[in-house]
Design an enzyme around this catalytic site. Structure first.
Site, PDB file in Angstrom:
ATOM      1  N   ASP A  38      23.391 -36.571   1.801  1.00 36.69           N
ATOM      2  CA  ASP A  38      22.659 -36.210   2.995  1.00 36.69           C
ATOM      3  C   ASP A  38      21.158 -36.421   2.685  1.00 36.69           C
ATOM      4  O   ASP A  38      20.787 -36.512   1.513  1.00 36.69           O
ATOM      5  CB  ASP A  38      23.013 -34.726   3.195  1.00 36.69           C
ATOM      6  CG  ASP A  38      22.250 -34.050   4.259  1.00 36.69           C
ATOM      7  OD1 ASP A  38      22.118 -34.627   5.329  1.00 36.69           O
ATOM      8  OD2 ASP A  38      21.799 -32.914   4.021  1.00 36.69           O
ATOM      9  N   ASP A  40      17.917 -34.850   4.649  1.00 41.57           N
ATOM     10  CA  ASP A  40      17.050 -33.655   4.779  1.00 41.57           C
ATOM     11  C   ASP A  40      17.691 -32.446   4.109  1.00 41.57           C
ATOM     12  O   ASP A  40      18.861 -32.128   4.346  1.00 41.57           O
ATOM     13  CB  ASP A  40      16.818 -33.346   6.264  1.00 41.57           C
ATOM     14  CG  ASP A  40      15.992 -34.425   6.923  1.00 41.57           C
ATOM     15  OD1 ASP A  40      14.765 -34.368   6.856  1.00 41.57           O
ATOM     16  OD2 ASP A  40      16.601 -35.361   7.480  1.00 41.57           O
ATOM     17  N   ASP A 221      23.437 -30.202   2.676  1.00 39.04           N
ATOM     18  CA  ASP A 221      22.978 -28.807   2.800  1.00 39.04           C
ATOM     19  C   ASP A 221      23.282 -28.159   4.143  1.00 39.04           C
ATOM     20  O   ASP A 221      23.032 -26.972   4.318  1.00 39.04           O
ATOM     21  CB  ASP A 221      21.452 -28.742   2.614  1.00 39.04           C
ATOM     22  CG  ASP A 221      20.719 -29.304   3.815  1.00 39.04           C
ATOM     23  OD1 ASP A 221      21.081 -30.415   4.260  1.00 39.04           O
ATOM     24  OD2 ASP A 221      19.829 -28.622   4.345  1.00 39.04           O
TER      25      ASP A 221
HETATM   26  O1  LIG Z   1      21.950 -35.106   7.936  1.00 38.99           O
HETATM   27  P1  LIG Z   1      20.540 -34.979   7.483  1.00 38.99           P
HETATM   28  O2  LIG Z   1      20.046 -36.215   6.792  1.00 38.99           O
HETATM   29  O3  LIG Z   1      20.280 -33.756   6.674  1.00 38.99           O
HETATM   30  O4  LIG Z   1      19.695 -34.808   8.825  1.00 38.99           O
HETATM   31  C1  LIG Z   1      19.812 -33.581   9.563  1.00 38.99           C
HETATM   32  C2  LIG Z   1      18.641 -33.466  10.497  1.00 38.99           C
HETATM   33  O5  LIG Z   1      17.490 -33.549   9.651  1.00 38.99           O
HETATM   34  C3  LIG Z   1      16.211 -33.574  10.281  1.00 38.99           C
HETATM   35  O6  LIG Z   1      15.932 -32.268  10.786  1.00 38.99           O
HETATM   36  C4  LIG Z   1      15.911 -31.274   9.768  1.00 38.99           C
HETATM   37  O7  LIG Z   1      14.891 -31.574   8.800  1.00 38.99           O
HETATM   38  C5  LIG Z   1      13.526 -31.544   9.314  1.00 38.99           C
HETATM   39  C6  LIG Z   1      12.603 -31.985   8.195  1.00 38.99           C
HETATM   40  O8  LIG Z   1      12.780 -31.190   7.053  1.00 38.99           O
HETATM   41  C7  LIG Z   1      13.224 -30.125   9.822  1.00 38.99           C
HETATM   42  O9  LIG Z   1      11.905 -30.083  10.355  1.00 38.99           O
HETATM   43  C8  LIG Z   1      14.252 -29.760  10.901  1.00 38.99           C
HETATM   44  O10 LIG Z   1      14.061 -28.400  11.301  1.00 38.99           O
HETATM   45  C9  LIG Z   1      15.676 -29.898  10.359  1.00 38.99           C
HETATM   46  O11 LIG Z   1      16.649 -29.678  11.404  1.00 38.99           O
HETATM   47  C10 LIG Z   1      16.156 -34.639  11.336  1.00 38.99           C
HETATM   48  O12 LIG Z   1      14.940 -34.539  12.039  1.00 38.99           O
HETATM   49  C11 LIG Z   1      17.344 -34.602  12.299  1.00 38.99           C
HETATM   50  O13 LIG Z   1      17.350 -35.728  13.135  1.00 38.99           O
HETATM   51  C12 LIG Z   1      18.635 -34.623  11.490  1.00 38.99           C
HETATM   52  O14 LIG Z   1      19.764 -34.521  12.359  1.00 38.99           O
END
Ligand SMILES: O=P(O)(O)OC[C@H]1O[C@H](O[C@H]2O[C@H](CO)[C@@H](O)[C@H](O)[C@H]2O)[C@H](O)[C@@H](O)[C@@H]1O
Length: 276
Positions: A38, A40, A221
């Site tokens: 993953d 983020d 995560d």
């Molecule tokens: O599947 P992932 O790669 O973990 O992506 C999940 C989402 O991640 C991002 O949002 C999340 O991270 C941001 C930066 O740390 C944070 O600001 C936000 O609150 C989190 O939800 C991304 O912007 C999404 O599009 C993804 O779905």
């Protein structure tokens, strides 16, 4: 290896999961890994804005080294092109929009979940969300090819319910879409039976990695990573980074981004030693 829904899923709280670093030898055993990550919260810490989640040069090197010795895929909720731009490595596979949009070396590009038919609904819902949410300070509508994230990390606590009500209202006008949850985010995605777990198995089959001497390792995560942990339970290894609000189908845990990096370095070193 047979990919069938696991009806007897074992779920535990994050604090009950053994450390993937402490159990490293057991995880790899004598098999070859295929690594799914993953983005983020796994490769970068969670930060205030999606655009601020920049991959460190050090983590990029760790990924480059690992991808030189085994298959590595990034499986993200982000737009596939966006996460590809953030990672900047061409020897990895990328599954974006929660697995609906996949690309990789040798011109691999496919959209396996059948989400194209949902594009008009996504376009329409994006407009409606942007219009209805503009009055609520701190909201961010992030359009991905096959999903829309409505971020509320920077919204006052007292207004989060209002954000969710707007998301639910827009959703009710678009039966082609469904709601998903993540860290301080509501997502609208195609209402289809496709998710990160299915994308992982699509890649395993496509890359001829669906065989007994390979151990698929998935590290993530968030709640959307649970689909991958569930799909791999009893077949591969799921590693939860930190914690989220629900019980997890992962088998192991890592404390945060720094431990993920150590785990990936250990994988690379172990594979190299085996071939020395
Ligand atoms: O599947 P992932 O790669 O973990 O992506 C999940 C989402 O991640 C991002 O949002 C999340 O991270 C941001 C930066 O740390 C944070 O600001 C936000 O609150 C989190 O939800 C991304 O912007 C999404 O599009 C993804 O779905």
């Amino acid at each position: 290896m047979i990919n069938q829904p696991n009806t007897q899923l074992q779920k535990r709280n994050a604090e009950e999961l053994p450390s993937a670093l402490a159990e490293f030898d057991m995880i790899l055993a004598s098999k070859k890994p295929a690594v799914f990550l993953d983005y983020d919260g796994c490769l970068t810490p969670i930060v205030k804005e999606p655009d601020m989640a920049i991959l460190s040069p050090q983590t990029r090197e760790v990924l480059r080294d690992l991808a030189n010795v085994c298959p590595v895929a990034i499986v993200s909720g982000r737009d596939r092109q966006n996460v590809q731009k953030l990672v900047q490595l061409d020897n990895l596979y990328f599954a974006g929009s929660h697995g609906f949009d996949i690309s990789g070396p040798d011109k691999l590009h496919t959209e396996p979940g059948g989400a194209a038919a949902a594009l008009p609904a996504l376009d329409n819902a994006e407009l409606a969300l942007k219009n209805k949410l503009q009055a609520i300070a701190g909201t961010l509508v992030e359009r991905k090819r096959y999903a829309i994230a409505v971020h509320y990390r920077n919204v006052a606590d007292a207004q989060v319910n209002e954000v969710e009500t707007i998301v639910d209202t827009v959703l009710s006008d678009h039966p082609q879409l469904k709601k998903g949850l993540g860290k301080k985010v509501f997502e609208l995605k195609p209402n289809l039976d496709w998710h990160k777990g299915k994308a992982v198995f699509w890649l395993l089959d496509e890359l001829h990695l669906n065989k007994p001497d390979i151990v698929p390792i998935y590290i993530g995560d968030d709640i959307t990573d649970e689909d991958a942990f569930a799909a791999l339970q009893g077949i591969g290894v799921g590693i939860l980074v930190g914690a989220h609000d629900e019980k997890s189908a992962a088998g192991y845990s890592l404390k945060g981004v720094a431990e993920v990096q150590i785990f990936l370095q250990k994988l690379t070193e172990t594979i190299k030693q085996r071939h020395a």
